[in-house]
Motif scaffolding. Structure first.
Motif, PDB file in Angstrom:
ATOM      1  N   PRO A   3      11.549  10.011 -10.815  1.00 21.68           N
ATOM      2  CA  PRO A   3      11.311  10.961  -9.722  1.00 21.68           C
ATOM      3  C   PRO A   3      11.579  10.347  -8.359  1.00 21.68           C
ATOM      4  CG  PRO A   3       9.232  10.109 -10.529  1.00 21.68           C
ATOM      5  CD  PRO A   3      10.287   9.565 -11.449  1.00 21.68           C
ATOM      6  N   GLY A   4      11.915  11.179  -7.415  1.00 24.96           N
ATOM      7  CA  GLY A   4      11.968  10.775  -6.015  1.00 24.96           C
ATOM      8  C   GLY A   4      10.654  11.153  -5.357  1.00 24.96           C
ATOM      9  N   ARG A   5      10.735  11.656  -4.152  1.00 22.41           N
ATOM     10  CA  ARG A   5       9.514  12.117  -3.483  1.00 22.41           C
ATOM     11  C   ARG A   5       8.951  13.336  -4.216  1.00 22.41           C
ATOM     12  NH1 ARG A   5       6.806  11.846   1.308  1.00 22.41           N
ATOM     13  NH2 ARG A   5       8.313  10.426   2.276  1.00 22.41           N
ATOM     14  N   GLU A   6       7.667  13.301  -4.483  1.00 23.14           N
ATOM     15  CA  GLU A   6       6.996  14.402  -5.172  1.00 23.14           C
ATOM     16  C   GLU A   6       5.950  15.094  -4.300  1.00 23.14           C
ATOM     17  OE1 GLU A   6       6.671  13.282  -9.742  1.00 23.14           O
ATOM     18  OE2 GLU A   6       6.025  11.595  -8.490  1.00 23.14           O
ATOM     19  N   ASP A   7       5.694  14.517  -3.130  1.00 32.68           N
ATOM     20  CA  ASP A   7       4.615  15.029  -2.294  1.00 32.68           C
ATOM     21  C   ASP A   7       4.920  14.643  -0.850  1.00 32.68           C
ATOM     22  OD1 ASP A   7       2.108  15.208  -0.849  1.00 32.68           O
ATOM     23  OD2 ASP A   7       1.090  15.293  -2.779  1.00 32.68           O
ATOM     24  N   ASP A   8       4.757  15.551   0.074  1.00 35.51           N
ATOM     25  CA  ASP A   8       5.035  15.254   1.480  1.00 35.51           C
ATOM     26  C   ASP A   8       4.001  14.338   2.120  1.00 35.51           C
ATOM     27  OD1 ASP A   8       7.446  16.475   1.681  1.00 35.51           O
ATOM     28  OD2 ASP A   8       6.754  18.243   2.767  1.00 35.51           O
ATOM     29  N   ARG A   9       2.995  13.942   1.360  1.00 34.97           N
ATOM     30  CA  ARG A   9       2.028  12.965   1.868  1.00 34.97           C
ATOM     31  C   ARG A   9       2.363  11.536   1.439  1.00 34.97           C
ATOM     32  NH1 ARG A   9      -3.258  15.471  -0.614  1.00 34.97           N
ATOM     33  NH2 ARG A   9      -1.739  15.577  -2.320  1.00 34.97           N
ATOM     34  N   GLU A  10       3.288  11.377   0.500  1.00 35.80           N
ATOM     35  CA  GLU A  10       3.614  10.043  -0.011  1.00 35.80           C
ATOM     36  C   GLU A  10       4.247   9.176   1.077  1.00 35.80           C
ATOM     37  OE1 GLU A  10       4.607  10.666  -4.741  1.00 35.80           O
ATOM     38  OE2 GLU A  10       6.185  11.049  -3.273  1.00 35.80           O
ATOM     39  N   ARG A  11       3.770   7.970   1.179  1.00 36.14           N
ATOM     40  CA  ARG A  11       4.430   6.959   2.004  1.00 36.14           C
ATOM     41  C   ARG A  11       5.468   6.250   1.127  1.00 36.14           C
ATOM     42  NH1 ARG A  11      -1.081   6.577   3.445  1.00 36.14           N
ATOM     43  NH2 ARG A  11      -1.485   6.900   5.681  1.00 36.14           N
ATOM     44  N   ILE A  12       6.715   6.219   1.588  1.00 30.55           N
ATOM     45  CA  ILE A  12       7.804   5.691   0.764  1.00 30.55           C
ATOM     46  C   ILE A  12       8.570   4.624   1.540  1.00 30.55           C
ATOM     47  CG2 ILE A  12      10.002   6.258  -0.344  1.00 30.55           C
ATOM     48  CD1 ILE A  12       8.843   8.943  -1.104  1.00 30.55           C
ATOM     49  N   LEU A  13       8.889   3.555   0.833  1.00 29.75           N
ATOM     50  CA  LEU A  13       9.668   2.436   1.374  1.00 29.75           C
ATOM     51  C   LEU A  13      10.987   2.389   0.626  1.00 29.75           C
ATOM     52  CD1 LEU A  13       9.392  -0.031   3.334  1.00 29.75           C
ATOM     53  CD2 LEU A  13       8.438  -1.299   1.392  1.00 29.75           C
ATOM     54  N   ALA A  14      12.109   2.393   1.330  1.00 25.97           N
ATOM     55  CA  ALA A  14      13.430   2.406   0.691  1.00 25.97           C
ATOM     56  C   ALA A  14      14.233   1.184   1.119  1.00 25.97           C
ATOM     57  CB  ALA A  14      14.182   3.685   1.041  1.00 25.97           C
ATOM     58  N   TYR A  15      14.285   0.193   0.233  1.00 27.22           N
ATOM     59  CA  TYR A  15      15.156  -0.953   0.462  1.00 27.22           C
ATOM     60  C   TYR A  15      16.558  -0.591  -0.041  1.00 27.22           C
ATOM     61  CZ  TYR A  15      10.998  -3.802   1.392  1.00 27.22           C
ATOM     62  OH  TYR A  15       9.846  -4.314   1.923  1.00 27.22           O
ATOM     63  N   ASN A  16      17.063   0.501   0.489  1.00 28.02           N
ATOM     64  CA  ASN A  16      18.394   0.997   0.137  1.00 28.02           C
ATOM     65  C   ASN A  16      19.336   0.520   1.235  1.00 28.02           C
ATOM     66  OD1 ASN A  16      19.852   2.504  -1.795  1.00 28.02           O
ATOM     67  ND2 ASN A  16      20.052   4.192  -0.369  1.00 28.02           N
TER      68      ASN A  16
ATOM     69  N   PHE B 274       0.789  -1.234   0.000  1.00 25.24           N
ATOM     70  CA  PHE B 274       0.000   0.000   0.000  1.00 25.24           C
ATOM     71  C   PHE B 274       0.821   1.284   0.000  1.00 25.24           C
ATOM     72  CE2 PHE B 274       0.740  -0.371   4.533  1.00 25.24           C
ATOM     73  CZ  PHE B 274       0.667   0.920   5.037  1.00 25.24           C
ATOM     74  N   PHE B 275       2.143   1.201   0.169  1.00 24.59           N
ATOM     75  CA  PHE B 275       2.943   2.425   0.104  1.00 24.59           C
ATOM     76  C   PHE B 275       2.931   2.976  -1.324  1.00 24.59           C
ATOM     77  CE2 PHE B 275       5.976   3.173   3.857  1.00 24.59           C
ATOM     78  CZ  PHE B 275       4.993   2.830   4.766  1.00 24.59           C
ATOM     79  N   ASP B 276       3.064   4.293  -1.440  1.00 25.84           N
ATOM     80  CA  ASP B 276       2.975   4.945  -2.743  1.00 25.84           C
ATOM     81  C   ASP B 276       4.168   4.644  -3.634  1.00 25.84           C
ATOM     82  OD1 ASP B 276       0.506   6.671  -2.293  1.00 25.84           O
ATOM     83  OD2 ASP B 276       1.759   7.272  -0.596  1.00 25.84           O
ATOM     84  N   LYS B 277       5.355   4.551  -3.027  1.00 25.28           N
ATOM     85  CA  LYS B 277       6.564   4.315  -3.823  1.00 25.28           C
ATOM     86  C   LYS B 277       7.516   3.388  -3.068  1.00 25.28           C
ATOM     87  CE  LYS B 277       6.507   8.699  -6.349  1.00 25.28           C
ATOM     88  NZ  LYS B 277       7.131  10.043  -6.528  1.00 25.28           N
ATOM     89  N   VAL B 278       8.220   2.561  -3.845  1.00 28.33           N
ATOM     90  CA  VAL B 278       9.249   1.676  -3.298  1.00 28.33           C
ATOM     91  C   VAL B 278      10.528   1.896  -4.100  1.00 28.33           C
ATOM     92  CG1 VAL B 278       9.930  -0.691  -2.776  1.00 28.33           C
ATOM     93  CG2 VAL B 278       7.503  -0.038  -2.654  1.00 28.33           C
ATOM     94  N   TYR B 279      11.635   2.058  -3.382  1.00 30.12           N
ATOM     95  CA  TYR B 279      12.941   2.225  -4.010  1.00 30.12           C
ATOM     96  C   TYR B 279      13.894   1.164  -3.469  1.00 30.12           C
ATOM     97  CZ  TYR B 279      11.189   6.862  -5.298  1.00 30.12           C
ATOM     98  OH  TYR B 279      10.436   7.891  -5.799  1.00 30.12           O
ATOM     99  N   ALA B 280      14.910   0.845  -4.267  1.00 29.19           N
ATOM    100  CA  ALA B 280      15.941  -0.096  -3.816  1.00 29.19           C
ATOM    101  C   ALA B 280      17.258   0.273  -4.465  1.00 29.19           C
ATOM    102  CB  ALA B 280      15.567  -1.532  -4.166  1.00 29.19           C
ATOM    103  N   ASP B 281      18.356  -0.185  -3.878  1.00 26.99           N
ATOM    104  CA  ASP B 281      19.649   0.082  -4.493  1.00 26.99           C
ATOM    105  C   ASP B 281      19.903  -0.822  -5.685  1.00 26.99           C
ATOM    106  OD1 ASP B 281      19.998  -2.113  -2.758  1.00 26.99           O
ATOM    107  OD2 ASP B 281      21.191  -0.941  -1.364  1.00 26.99           O
TER     108      ASP B 281
END
Length: 314
Positions: free
Chosen positions: A265-278, A229-236
Motif C-alpha cells: 500500500p501507499g498512503r492509506e490515511d491523510d493523517r499518516e506521516r510519510i518519509l520518502a527516500y525516493n 516515529f513516522f508511520d511509513k518509510v519508502y525508498a527507491d
C-alpha cells in the motif's frame, strides 16, 4: 561511440512531463533491473568522493555506469559522466555528460513521490536547499499540477531564495513565503522537499511535523528522527537505505516500485506521516541516457577507441 555533451542535451529542451514519464517507466520496471549498491570511494582529501553506479535495464536493452565526483573547491562541486551500452551486443553506444540527467531525474523522482504519497489536496510545500535539484523538482511538480494553487515556503539562505523566486516568476498560480527557520518551514508544510546536501544534525524536533506531512529528503540528510516515529518509510531501493542507523526501527517500509505495481500500500490515511527516500538511482540515469541517445545520438560527435578486432593481439 557518440559523445553527447551537456550543451547538446540542454538544447533538446526535454519537458518536465517527459522527465516524469521516463522516471515512471523506470520505477515500474525496477524489479527486472540489475542494480548493485553504489561504490563510494573517499580519498584522504576533505569532502572529495568518487561514486560509481552501474545498472542493467533488460526491459530497455540498455546497460551503463555513472561516475559522480565531488571536489568542494570546484564550481560546481559535483560533476558526472555516463557510459551507455547496448545490452544485447555489448556495443558502447555513448559517453554522456551526466549533470542535466542527474538533476532532472532526481527532481522528477521527487515529484513522482509527491504525486504518489502526498495527502489529498496538499497546498503548502516547504523547500529547504534551493539549488538546481530543488528547481527541477518544483518544475516537474508544477507541470503535473498546472491548475493547482500552491504556497511555496522557502527556507531563507543567503540570496538563493531571491534567485529561486525570480526563476519561477512566470508561474501565476504559486505564491512564495520566505521563512527564517527550519521549524517554520516544517510546521507549516504539507510536503517538505529537502535538497540541502549537508546537515550536521536533524533539522528540527519531532513535534514540528504535523499529521499528514510527506517529507522527501533528496540527499537523505537531516531527518533521522523521522525514521523513528513516522508511520511509513519508502525508498527507491532497499540497498540504499538498509544501512541507515534506524532502518530496523521503521514502522513500515516498502520500495516505491512495489506501491506502483500494487504489491504494497501507499498512503492509506491523510493523517499518516510519510518519509520518502525516493532520491534517484542508477537505473534512472541509464534510462535517461538511453532516451537521449535515441533522440540526439545521430547529431553528436562520433569517436572510436580503436579497440582490437582480433582474438589474439599480443
Amino acid at each position: 561511440m557518440k559523445v553527447i555533451s551537456f550543451d547538446k542535451i540542454t538544447e533538446m529542451a526535454v519537458s518536465p512531463l517527459q522527465c516524469y514519464e521516463w522516471v515512471s517507466e523506470t520505477i515500474s520496471h525496477k524489479k527486472t533491473a540489475l542494480l548493485p549498491p553504489k561504490i563510494s570511494l573517499k580519498p584522504e582529501i576533505p569532502g572529495v568522493f568518487y561514486n560509481t553506479m552501474p545498472a542493467i535495464l533488460p526491459h530497455a536493452n540498455w546497460a551503463g555506469v555513472k561516475l559522480v565526483t565531488r571536489y568542494p573547491q570546484r564550481a560546481p562541486s559535483l560533476d558526472s559522466q555516463i557510459l551507455l551500452y547496448n545490452l544485447k551486443t555489448g556495443e558502447n553506444l555513448a559517453l554522456l555528460d551526466g549533470n542535466w540527467i542527474t538533476t532532472m531525474r532526481t527532481g522528477a523522482v521527487a515529484a513522482h513521490a509527491i504525486k504518489l504519497l502526498a495527502k489529498k489536496d496538499f497546498k503548502e510545500i516547504g523547500i529547504i536547499g534551493l539549488g538546481n535539484t530543488a528547481r527541477a523538482a518544483l518544475k516537474v511538480l508544477l507541470a503535473l499540477y498546472p491548475e493547482n494553487n500552491f504556497t511555496i515556503k522557502l527556507k531563507k539562505y543567503k540570496n538563493q531564495h531571491e534567485l529561486f523566486i525570480r526563476r519561477f516568476h512566470g508561474y501565476s498560480k504559486i505564491q512564495f513565503e520566505i521563512l527564517d527557520t527550519y521549524e517554520e518551514v516544517v510546521c507549516s508544510s504539507d510536503v517538505i522537499i529537502s535538497a540541502a546536501t549537508v546537515f550536521d544534525h536533524d533539522v528540527c524536533p519531532d513535534e514540528y511535523f504535523k499529521e499528514g506531512v510527506l517529507v522527501v529528503p533528496i540527499h537523505t540528510r537531516g531527518f533521522t528522527n523521522c525514521d523513528l516515529f513516522f508511520d511509513k518509510v519508502y525508498a527507491d531501493d532497499i540497498d540504499h537505505v538498509k544501512g541507515f542507523k534506524y532502518f530496523d526501527h521503521f514502522k513500515f517500509f516498502s520500495e516505491i516500485t512495489d506501491v506502483v505495481n500494487g504489491i504494497t500500500p501507499g498512503r492509506e490515511d491523510d493523517r499518516e506521516r510519510i518519509l520518502a527516500y525516493n532520491i534517484g538511482i542508477a537505473v534512472h540515469d541509464i534510462f535517461f541516457a538511453g532516451k537521449l541517445y535515441e533522440m540526439i545520438g545521430e547529431k553528436c560527435q562520433e569517436i572510436s577507441l580503436h579497440a582490437p578486432v582480433e582474438k589474439f593481439w599480443i
